[in-house]
Design a protein around this motif. Structure first.
Motif: not given
Length: 150
Positions: A1-8, A31-44
């Motif tokens: 499963m491809a994980m969404p992009e994340l700017t952290l 980043a791994r923990w947050i990306r697993r919970a994201l359904d869309v790309p994130g800036e967190i």
């Protein structure tokens, strides 16, 4: 499963126990923990604060005059999830100890919890919503190799 992009952005306020909390929160793991919970790309942005800052934010934004474990400030849910997650280090440490968890495991749970809030999940809107959010948290944490936090 491809994980969404994340700017952290990972920030630590200055407080006595900051080094302990910093060591429990390696950037790649956060980043791994947050990306697993994201359904869309994130800036967190994740900010770890002391009790005074946590209480001030909770009082000013939620009208609750105490420090809480995690506050989620969501600005956009789609097409990019943009949010600030503020975690109060002393509260997180106390809860981890009380629940017999490692500090890292409790942070993982709270970061997943906050990330779900940032995407519109809400456990305070009713029992059905609370059960759905809890089930999603358990599923995400299991995929990360972490036990059921409840």
């Amino acid at each position: 499963m491809a994980m969404p992009e994340l700017t952290l952005s990972l920030q630590f306020a200055r407080f006595a126990e900051a080094a302990e909390h910093r060591s429990a929160l390696p950037r790649g793991q956060v980043a791994r923990w947050i990306r697993r919970a994201l359904d869309v790309p994130g800036e967190i942005t994740v900010r770890i604060v002391d009790a005074a800052e946590g209480q001030s934010l909770n009082r000013d934004y939620r009208q609750k005059d105490y420090a809480t474990n995690v506050l989620t400030f969501d600005y956009s849910q789609e097409p990019v999830c943009m949010a600030d997650l503020v975690l109060c280090a002393p509260v997180v440490a106390r809860e981890a100890k009380e629940q017999g968890k490692t500090l890292a495991a409790h942070y993982a749970h709270l970061l997943v919890h906050g990330t779900l809030h940032a995407q519109g999940w809400d456990h305070e809107t009713g029992e059905e919503d609370a059960e759905a959010m809890e089930a999603r948290e358990i599923e995400i944490l299991a995929a990360l190799g972490l036990p059921n936090p409840y």
